[in-house]
Each structure stands twice: as structure tokens, then as C-alpha cells.
Design a protein around this motif. Structure first.
Motif, short mmCIF file in Angstrom:
data_model
loop_
_atom_site.label_atom_id
_atom_site.label_comp_id
_atom_site.label_asym_id
_atom_site.label_seq_id
_atom_site.Cartn_x
_atom_site.Cartn_y
_atom_site.Cartn_z
N LEU A 506 0.82 -1.21 0.00
CA LEU A 506 0.00 0.00 0.00
C LEU A 506 0.86 1.26 0.00
N THR A 507 1.95 1.23 0.75
CA THR A 507 2.86 2.39 0.78
C THR A 507 3.49 2.62 -0.59
N ARG A 508 3.92 1.52 -1.22
CA ARG A 508 4.53 1.66 -2.55
C ARG A 508 3.54 2.20 -3.57
N VAL A 509 2.30 1.70 -3.52
CA VAL A 509 1.27 2.17 -4.45
C VAL A 509 0.99 3.65 -4.22
N ARG A 510 0.89 4.06 -2.97
CA ARG A 510 0.63 5.47 -2.65
C ARG A 510 1.78 6.37 -3.10
N ASP A 511 3.01 5.83 -2.97
CA ASP A 511 4.19 6.64 -3.30
C ASP A 511 4.52 6.62 -4.78
N GLY A 512 3.73 5.89 -5.57
CA GLY A 512 3.99 5.83 -7.00
C GLY A 512 5.19 4.97 -7.36
N ALA A 513 5.51 3.99 -6.51
CA ALA A 513 6.64 3.09 -6.77
C ALA A 513 6.19 1.64 -6.71
N PRO A 514 5.23 1.25 -7.56
CA PRO A 514 4.69 -0.12 -7.49
C PRO A 514 5.72 -1.17 -7.89
N ASN A 515 5.54 -2.35 -7.33
CA ASN A 515 6.45 -3.47 -7.61
C ASN A 515 5.62 -4.66 -8.09
N GLY A 629 -26.45 -8.13 -15.36
CA GLY A 629 -26.59 -8.79 -14.06
C GLY A 629 -25.48 -8.47 -13.09
N PHE A 630 -24.49 -7.67 -13.52
CA PHE A 630 -23.37 -7.34 -12.64
C PHE A 630 -23.19 -5.82 -12.58
N VAL A 631 -22.48 -5.38 -11.54
CA VAL A 631 -22.09 -3.98 -11.42
C VAL A 631 -20.62 -3.94 -11.03
N ASP A 632 -19.84 -3.11 -11.73
CA ASP A 632 -18.40 -2.98 -11.48
C ASP A 632 -18.06 -1.56 -11.03
N TRP A 633 -16.99 -1.43 -10.25
CA TRP A 633 -16.51 -0.11 -9.86
C TRP A 633 -15.09 -0.21 -9.31
N PHE A 634 -14.40 0.93 -9.31
CA PHE A 634 -13.09 1.06 -8.65
C PHE A 634 -13.31 1.79 -7.32
N ALA A 635 -12.52 1.46 -6.31
CA ALA A 635 -12.69 2.14 -5.02
C ALA A 635 -11.40 2.15 -4.22
N ILE A 636 -11.29 3.16 -3.39
CA ILE A 636 -10.26 3.23 -2.35
C ILE A 636 -11.00 3.15 -1.02
N GLU A 637 -10.70 2.16 -0.23
CA GLU A 637 -11.38 1.98 1.05
C GLU A 637 -10.60 2.70 2.14
N ARG A 638 -11.33 3.50 2.93
CA ARG A 638 -10.71 4.26 4.01
C ARG A 638 -11.49 4.07 5.30
N ILE A 639 -10.79 4.14 6.41
CA ILE A 639 -11.39 4.18 7.74
C ILE A 639 -10.77 5.34 8.48
N GLY A 640 -11.61 6.31 8.86
CA GLY A 640 -11.11 7.47 9.57
C GLY A 640 -10.03 8.24 8.82
N GLY A 641 -10.14 8.27 7.50
CA GLY A 641 -9.17 8.99 6.68
C GLY A 641 -7.95 8.19 6.30
N GLU A 643 -6.19 5.06 4.41
CA GLU A 643 -6.42 4.07 3.36
C GLU A 643 -6.06 2.68 3.88
N ILE A 644 -6.97 1.71 3.63
CA ILE A 644 -6.70 0.34 4.07
C ILE A 644 -6.68 -0.64 2.91
N ASP A 645 -7.31 -0.30 1.79
CA ASP A 645 -7.35 -1.21 0.65
C ASP A 645 -7.84 -0.44 -0.57
N LEU A 646 -7.62 -1.00 -1.76
CA LEU A 646 -8.18 -0.43 -2.99
C LEU A 646 -8.17 -1.48 -4.07
N GLY A 647 -9.01 -1.27 -5.07
CA GLY A 647 -9.03 -2.23 -6.17
C GLY A 647 -10.26 -2.14 -7.04
#
Length: 927
Positions: A506-515, A629-641, A643-647
């Protein structure tokens, strides 16, 4: 002290710690010194004093939160109780501990300081009375905990006598004394003998006993549900019964009657499924009517949950490795060891494990001992024959009644579609939750957390953890043996899994340095969500639609799909090789190895079919229209500001479609029941909502439907008020309304909220005035207590006040005067997210929103009356409530629109009148 015998412990003595007692009241801290003086301090003074000397108290973490300070050392009476009385429950309050010890409780805060002292003395006195064997077992554990710094150890050891010798695990190896489960011959196929209406009524009469009052609705309900226990007439067309049973009908015993009869007649279990763990406990209690002998009940009825709810003995042993781990861990492990020796079934979530203990000792430190990661090695585990999960599974095969939950039922159906041993008869209680349960079970989440978990399950932990944490190679390598093709597939799967996210993703994704391909995909999703959502800085989860994806995203999706294909192929090969071994070595494999191979195949198949395959389908369809029959979306999940997950997320628009295909159509009969199945607003079509929310509309044959009215007089026993002059978005006004209504009711009040931030704002504004008036205020998301514990406290303390959100609304069952006022902050309209918008479009537009809101109001209102003499007031602090929602309430109940002043007066007068009436009835009965 004198010796009882050469092999006996010394006689125990009571040595209470020389420390003050602290109880928090509404206006500060009350102290009892060791020389008997009682004094009072402000909260600020108490916060300073607790740090200087560890006090004796109840629930130090909750007190620390109330004082606004970090946790501090203390003699927490709950720890002493958990040590002395393992697997026994008590409420984590002074009065709760006193009641568990049969001490006379007092509401007076000053008196509670003396009560707390007496409670500590009582527990230590109990320890002195243990048999020599139990004292020896307890003292060895106490010695280990004492060496780790447990401050209760000197007092406990004094009460137990000298500690005796220590072994490698310091007495914490509680598994040594557990009984092993026994093997049974496979059960023959069940018969299919019907249960008649008359038989159901007679069984119900037997369970109720001759002295019980006859309730016609209950008997009629039982007769109706018996139709689900008759042979079906064609494949994929179960005998389906939809039964709405109003509050007070007695539906639990009503469906247990035909279910238990069918199980006895046919030699197979009926699965009773619920949505909440609280109802599982209630059903288990009701079964005492059927099985009055505890030994018979233990054989005939079993509670089943997902594996993640049970303690894993191998996890526990690994936590003890190297001298019982870190010193700080030994105290926690000591309390768990004491519980292991006494537990009924090893259930750590909703069973006999104290619900407050994880919060008290650190939830992650305790719940990591459960089987939460799908790492079971089955017969290769040294504790396999003592395993709580295996015991529960085997008991379920021999039981008549299995009390499960919707999530477990759906996962079993989805992952074992061709298993002939799946249940053929179900009762779905809390049937109004089937839609949401199916939504959770059958959705697909291609997210960072999900893919990181899959990597860890296959390739193992990157943190260097031991044993099966190393992944598939450690768990099934010996099952592959010398099979070169299998060994090659295993290595390929592990290499492919390492392309998925690892720790720090998550830190790498946020920092723009994905692996790696998945992290690159997530990085681009994050960019699109932040660019297109309406409030990118929101502290809550944010999302955006899939359409017109970023140009680079299509390439990243293709790259990720290839990586997942490289994982799916060897995983599928592994599963086939293991299945071949089951077939070709059928004569040589012992039953334990067969079970282990079968479990390994199920685990591999589940992850390929339930995870990798849907993910690959989603990636391939990313640039095209979402399938019907399906619904798709992108999301960033947050708790109290944070980020805990995204996809990338996909759900069925109607999740009851896969529920019907995998569960209902495979069953021969099912009862779906609840107090809130129908939407009364629809008139003659009132069952339309029930059919849609339960999956009945997907069946070939229509269900048998019936409504059983509540025996309660709602017009006489309740009042419904809509307050017209409180502005719902002005939190000072909302808070003042809550405060005055709670004071008018004299407590016994439940405050419901549509958002956590609104709850917190009201809690902050009213806690001082209510405390000054002598009322105990508890709040979800504020107190250091889990929701079920908060509800338990609220149920027992008749004049307390509880604030909560949806989980409280759905899970609270509080009979009696402990709940006499319910206040809703505003209408619980559905959250207008992307998934809901798709469903709204499919299910009738704004009428769908109205339907869902009415059902939530109906469910909340139903909390007020649980028993014949219950009464209560329902208040809605939302003047915008439209008349079309009025059908959420019984038609005979008038909805009164009043200003706050009149609402307060009506609440006070109505409750006072009802309580005076009950007192008069009580006095008349005594005369």
C-alpha cells in the motif's frame, strides 16, 4: 501454612494487593484506599493518580479511554476473573462482575468501590478451594504469567499455594489434557419421510410442556413450516416456505419442532442458519427445551461457524515456541491456556470465550491464534485428533440440529457444488438478511489485500514466520511426494504467486513506486479514483465508475491477467494430481491422509474458482461493457481517513441469483422466516419484497407464504413520534433532543445513528450532562468494548443508555424495561453508492429506496417489544419523514408529529404510566 500431604499443595491464603480501588462515576473517580478511606477526585485528578500507582479496577482500557489517557498498568479484576473462572461469562462492569460472583450489586458508585474489593476477595477465596489437581495446574500457569510481569500473580499464587515444578511450556500446554475425537463409520444416505402438520404441533406441545400457555400463532407457524419437511416433487424445486412471524410469535421453537422431528425420522441434520452470532446463541439456549439432558444436547445439537472463529491449537503451540514467546505475550497466552482447559467447543467469537478479553488484551494478539488464514495442515498437525474445528465438523455429521450462519452456508454451497453431503433441509432465520449475506459471499474483489493474502497462502510469509506460514510447499509438499510433475507445478505456482503484492504494497502504491503487475494495476486504479470521484479528500471510502479507463490501465490489466494465468495453470494441475492420487491409491491411503488430500484440493479449487477465475474474467472485460446482471466499480477503502485497501470490485445486481442456484435449488426443503420479510406498503403485493430479498423469485415453483400476526397490542404498548422542529443537520439541536428524551425516559434508551460521525458528535455533547444525572452512557465506536458486549451490558443495566449504528439495530434483543425508548437521528436512506444505484435502477427506482428504508424502520421498531409486558416509544428526529414510509409501522399505531417539547412530555408520561401499571400488576400478583 501446613502441608496437606507430601504430594499436596500448601494451603492457600488470601493476600490482596496493597493498592487503591478505582471506580469511575458520572462526576469523577471514586477511590477506596487500602486502609478503608473513600474519596472522590475529578477525572483530571484521576488521570494523574492512576499513572502513579496501579489501581484495582474493572476494564482498564475502557477507563483509560474515558479518562482520555494511554492505557496504564492496573490490577484489572477481569483478568483475575478470566483466570479463576475460564470459559465463564461476566459483564465487564463492576455490577457485572458482582452478579457473576453472586454478590449483591449496588448502583451507588461510592458503594461499588467496596463491592470491587469484595469481588477480588471472593475470587481469591474461590481459588483456595480448588482441588489439588486444579490448583497445581493453575499455579504453574500463574507462575509463568508472574515471571512475565502479571501483577495478579503474587495474590493468585498465595491463594493456590506453592506453584510446583515447571516444564518446557510453563504449564501453558493446555492441549495435553484435551480429549481426542472418535472416528465413526460413514453415515448412510438419509431417508425422506415427511413430517405432518399434526406431528409438528405435537412436538411443539411436548417442548413447551403442559404448564405453558397455548399460543395459536406459534402452533400454526409450526404446522406451516412442516411443509418444508416433506419430499420435493421435482429436481431443483425444493419445498420452500416463507413465513413472516411477528414479534412474540415464538418462531424459534415453532420451526425447531418439525426440524427436529425430520432429523430423527431420516437420520440427517437440519441446518438452522442465522445472520448474527447473537441469534445462534439464542437458538442454542432454546434447544434446552428439546434436549433437557446436557449430554444428549451435546450429541444432538452443534453450533457451526467458519474456521476463523475457532482456536487453532497449532497456532497456540507456535506462539509458545522458544520459551512461550515474548514476556508480554505470556500473560495473554496464560489466560487463553486456562480457557482451553474449560471451553465447550473452542469457539473464540460468540462462544464461551469472554467477548471482552480480546479488547482487553489486544485483539490482534488473541485472534491470531484462530484459524484465520486457511493454513490448516489437517492430519499432518500434531493436534489433529484434538482439533476443535475437526471435533465440531464431526459432531455436525452425527447431529440432528446444526446451528450455522448464512455466510458459512453460502461458502459451503459455492465451494462444494457437487458435494452429496451438503444439507438437504434448511431453516433460514433472520431471512431479511439473506440478500446482504449473499452479496458478501458471491461478490469478487480484485484488491490489494485479497491478492496479498493469496500470495501469502501460496508462497508463504515474507516475514520469515515458521512452519506452514511458508505456504503450500510446507503444507502439501509431502502429499506430492516424488511426483515430478506435481513438484514442478508447485514451484511454478509459488513463483507466480510472488508476482502478487507483498508486505508494504500500500505504501509503494501510494508513493507511485509499485512493484509487480498487481501493484502497477492498483497504482493506476488509485489515480483514476482520485481524479474522478467527487470528494477525493473525504475521510470515508471513495469510488468511481469503470467507464473510459485510463489508457495505461488496459495494458496493466492485460499484464496482470497473464500473471494470474501463470498462477491458475499450475494450481489447477496440482489439484488434478492430488485427485488422481486419491483415486489410484484408494486402497492404500488411510482415512486421515484422504481427508487431508481432499481438504488440500478444496482449498486449491476454492482459490482458483472463487478468486483467480473471476478476477481474470473481470480483467478481460475491463474495456467492454459490464455483463448484464453485474455492477463494477473502482474504489479506495478508508477508515477514519486512513487508506486500508483499494481495487476493482464486482457484485451481482441480484445476489440471490447465485444463492438460489448454489443453495436453494440443491436443497429439498427450506424455511425462510423473519419478523420483517414483507413490505406492507405494497398491499396485495406485500410479498414482492420478501421474494426479492430471499431469492424465492428465482425458483421454478412459488413458495408457500404466510404471515403470522404478533400477539402484542402495538397501539396500547407503543408510541411513534416524528419530531418536527429539530434540524437534523444541526448537531447541537440533535444532541439536545437526544439528551432530553433520554432524561425523560429515565434511561433504558437506545440511540440509533445513520453515520458514525453523527454518533460521535452526539456522544461528545451529551456524555457530561447524562453522567451528572447519574446515567451510564455506552457507545459503539467510542467505548473500548465490542458491540455484543455493549448490548449485553445494556440488556442487564435497565437504566443505561446505548448509542449505536446498523450493527446495534440488527443485533440487539433486549426484552423488558431495559429498552423503553428508541431514538433514530434521521431516516436511514440507503447510501447512494455505485452498487446501490445499479440495484435501484433494476428494482424499481425510488420505490426501491423506500422499500429498503421501510424495512430498516420496521426492524428498528420491532426492537421495542420482545415480551408480553414490554412497552416503548419510537422517536424519529427527522421532520422530513414522508407519509409513504408510515407503513413500516403497524397500521393501528398512530404516528404523531410533534414539536420536541411535546415529544419529551409524551415520552415521559407514557413511560411513567406504563411503569406504574406494571408495578400495580406486580403488587396485585403478590396479594
Amino acid at each position: 501454612m501446613t502441608e496437606k500431604s507430601n504430594n499436596s499443595l500448601n494451603t492457600g491464603e488470601i493476600k490482596l494487593p496493597d493498592t487503591p480501588v478505582l471506580v469511575l462515576g458520572g462526576n469523577g473517580g471514586y477511590w477506596l484506599t487500602s486502609d478503608g478511606e473513600i474519596s472522590q477526585t475529578s477525572f483530571e485528578e484521576a488521570a494523574i493518580r492512576v499513572v502513579k500507582q496501579p489501581p484495582l479496577l474493572v476494564h482498564r482500557l475502557n477507563i483509560a479511554r474515558r479518562l482520555g489517557i494511554h492505557p496504564f498498568p492496573a490490577f484489572d479484576l477481569l483478568e483475575l476473573f478470566a483466570f479463576a473462572f475460564p470459559a465463564q461469562q461476566c459483564l465487564p462492569t463492576v455490577r457485572g462482575v458482582a452478579q457473576a460472583l453472586n454478590l449483591e450489586a449496588t448502583p451507588d458508585t461510592e458503594g461499588q468501590t467496596l463491592l470491587l474489593f469484595d469481588a477480588a476477595h471472593s475470587i481469591l477465596r474461590y481459588l483456595t478451594s480448588l482441588s489439588d489437581k486444579k490448583r497445581m495446574e493453575a499455579s504453574v500457569i500463574a507462575m509463568t504469567m508472574g515471571q512475565a510481569g502479571w501483577n495478579w500473580a503474587p495474590a493468585v499464587l498465595a491463594a493456590l499455594g506453592h506453584p510446583g515444578s515447571r516444564d518446557r511450556f510453563g504449564g501453558l500446554d493446555a492441549w495435553r489434557n484435551l480429549a481426542e475425537w472418535a472416528d465413526y463409520a460413514p453415515e448412510p444416505p438419509p431417508d425422506d419421510i415427511a413430517v405432518s402438520e399434526i406431528e409438528a404441533r405435537e412436538r411443539l406441545k411436548e417442548m413447551l410442556g403442559s404448564k405453558s400457555e397455548t399460543r395459536p400463532q406459534q402452533a400454526d407457524f409450526s404446522a406451516l413450516t412442516s411443509h418444508a419437511f416433506t419430499p420435493r416433487d421435482q429436481a431443483e424445486a425444493p419445498k420452500l416456505v416463507l413465513a413472516e412471524a411477528g414479534t412474540g410469535t415464538g418462531k424459534t421453537l415453532g420451526y425447531i419442532a418439525p426440524a427436529s422431528l425430520w432429523a430423527e425420522k431420516n437420520g440427517a441434520a437440519v441446518w438452522i442458519s442465522t445472520y448474527t452470532k447473537n441469534l445462534q446463541r439464542q437458538i442454542d439456549d432454546e434447544l434446552n427445551r428439546l434436549y433437557q439432558n446436557p449430554e444428549e444436547k451435546a450429541e444432538k445439537a452443534v453450533i457451526r461457524k467458519g474456521r476463523e472463529n475457532y482456536l487453532c491449537l497449532l497456532n497456540f503451540e507456535e506462539a509458545l515456541q522458544g520459551g512461550a514467546a515474548a514476556r508480554s505475550e505470556q500473560i495473554v497466552l496464560g489466560l487463553v491456556a486456562r480457557w482451553i482447559s474449560a471451553t465447550r467447543d473452542g469457539d473464540m467469537v460468540g462462544g464461551d470465550f469472554p467477548s471482552w478479553l480480546p479488547g482487553l488484551e489486544g485483539r490482534s494478539r488473541i485472534m491470531k491464534l484462530a484459524d484465520r488464514r486457511g493454513e490448516c495442515i489437517y492430519s499432518a498437525c500434531p493436534h489433529y485428533r484434538k482439533c476443535f474445528i475437526e471435533k465440531s465438523s464431526r459432531k455436525a455429521r452425527k447431529a440432528d440440529i446444526v446451528i450455522a450462519n448464512h455466510a458459512l452456508v453460502m461458502i459451503n454451497g459455492a465451494t462444494r457444488p457437487d458435494d452429496p453431503n451438503l444439507p438437504k433441509r434448511y431453516v433460514f432465520d433472520e431471512g431479511h438478511h439473506l440478500f446482504d449475506a449473499a452479496d458478501s459471499a458471491f461478490s469478487a474483489h480484485l484488491t490489494g489485500l485479497e491478492t496479498a493474502e493469496l500470495r501469502r497462502w501460496i508462497a508463504g510469509s515474507d516475514a520469515g514466520r515458521k512452519s506452514r506460514m511458508r505456504g503450500l510447499e510446507n503444507r502439501i509438499g509431502d502429499l506430492i511426494g516424488d511426483d515430478e510433475k506435481g513438484a514442478e507445478a508447485l514451484q511454478k505456482a509459488m513463483r507466480a504467486a510472488r508476482k502478487l503484492p507483498t508486505e508494504g504494497w500500500l505504501t509503494r502504491v501510494r508513493d507511485g513506486a509499485p512493484n509487480g503487475p498487481m501493484e502497477e494495476f492498483l497504482s493506476l486504479i488509485r489515480s483514476q479514483v482520485l481524479a474522478r470521484c467527487h470528494q477525493p479528500d473525504s475521510p470515508y471510502s471513495i469510488e468511481c465508475t469503470i467507464g473510459d479507463i485510463l489508457p495505461e490501465l488496459a495494458k496493466a490489466a492485460d499484464k496482470l491477467d497473464k500473471a494470474l494465468a501463470g498462477l491458475a495453470a499450475p494450481m489447477t494441475t496440482l489439484g488434478k494430481i492430488l485427485l488422481v492420487r486419491l483415486d489410484e491409491e484408494a486402497e492404500e491411503l488411510d482415512s486421515a491422509t484422504r481427508h487431508r488430500i481432499d481438504a488440500a484440493v478444496q482449498g486449491i479449487t476454492r482459490r482458483v474458482t472463487m478468486n483467480v477465475a473471476p478476477w481474470r474474467t473481470m480483467l478481460k472485460e475491463l474495456e467492454s461493457l459490464t455483463p448484464d446482471g453485474f455492477v463494477d466499480w473502482f474504489a479506495i477503502e478508508r477508515i477514519g481517513g486512513r487508506e486500508i485497501d483499494l481495487g476493482y470490485y464486482r457484485s451481482y445486481v441480484d445476489p440471490t441469483v447465485p444463492f438460489a442456484e448454489t443453495i436453494l435449488k440443491k436443497a429439498h426443503g427450506a424455511v425462510i422466516t423473519s419478523a420483517t420479510l414483507r413490505d406492507n406498503h405494497d398491499g396485495e403485493d406485500s410479498w414482492q419484497a420478501a421474494d426479492m430479498r430471499t431469492g424465492a423469485h428465482n425458483m421454478v415453483l412459488p413458495p408457500m407464504r404466510s404471515h403470522f400476526a404478533s400477539p402484542f397490542d402495538f397501539a396500547e404498548q407503543t408510541r411513534v413520534i416524528v419530531v418536527t422542529d429539530v434540524r437534523r443537520d444541526h448537531m447541537k439541536e440533535v444532541s439536545a433532543a437526544y439528551r432530553e428524551l433520554f432524561l425523560a425516559s429515565g434511561g433504558g434508551a437506545l440511540g440509533l445513528f445513520t453515520a458514525i460521525w453523527r454518533l460521535r458528535a452526539v456522544h461528545e455533547n451529551i456524555k457530561g450532562p447524562l453522567a451528572a444525572a447519574g446515567f451510564d452512557l455506552y457507545a459503539q465506536h467510542q467505548d473500548a468494548l465490542d458491540t455484543s458486549t455493549l448490548v449485553d451490558i445494556f440488556r442487564e443495566e435497565e437504566n443505561s443508555i446505548l448509542l449505536g449504528t446498523d450493527a446495534v439495530r440488527d443485533g440487539v434483543d433486549v426484552p423488558g424495561r431495559a429498552l423503553r425508548l428508541l431514538v433514530f437521528d434521521r431516516l436511514p436512506w440507503p447510501r447512494p453508492d455505485i452498487k446501490h444505484k445499479a440495484r435501484k435502477k433494476a428494482f424499481g427506482g425510488s420505490k426501491y429506496d423506500d422499500k429498503l428504508t421501510r424495512l430498516k424502520l420496521k426492524q428498528a421498531y420491532g426492537r421495542l417489544l420482545r415480551r408480553e409486558n414490554d412497552f416503548g416509544v419510537f422517536v424519529m428526529l427527522d421532520s422530513m419523514m414522508p407519509s409513504r414510509l408510515a407503513s413500516a409501522f403497524p397500521p393501528e399505531v398512530e404516528i404523531q408529529r410533534l414539536g420536541l417539547k411535546d415529544a419529551i412530555a409524551l415520552t415521559r408520561n407514557f413511560i411513567s404510566e406504563k411503569e406504574q401499571g406494571l408495578k400495580k400488576i406486580s403488587l396485585d400478583n403478590k396479594d
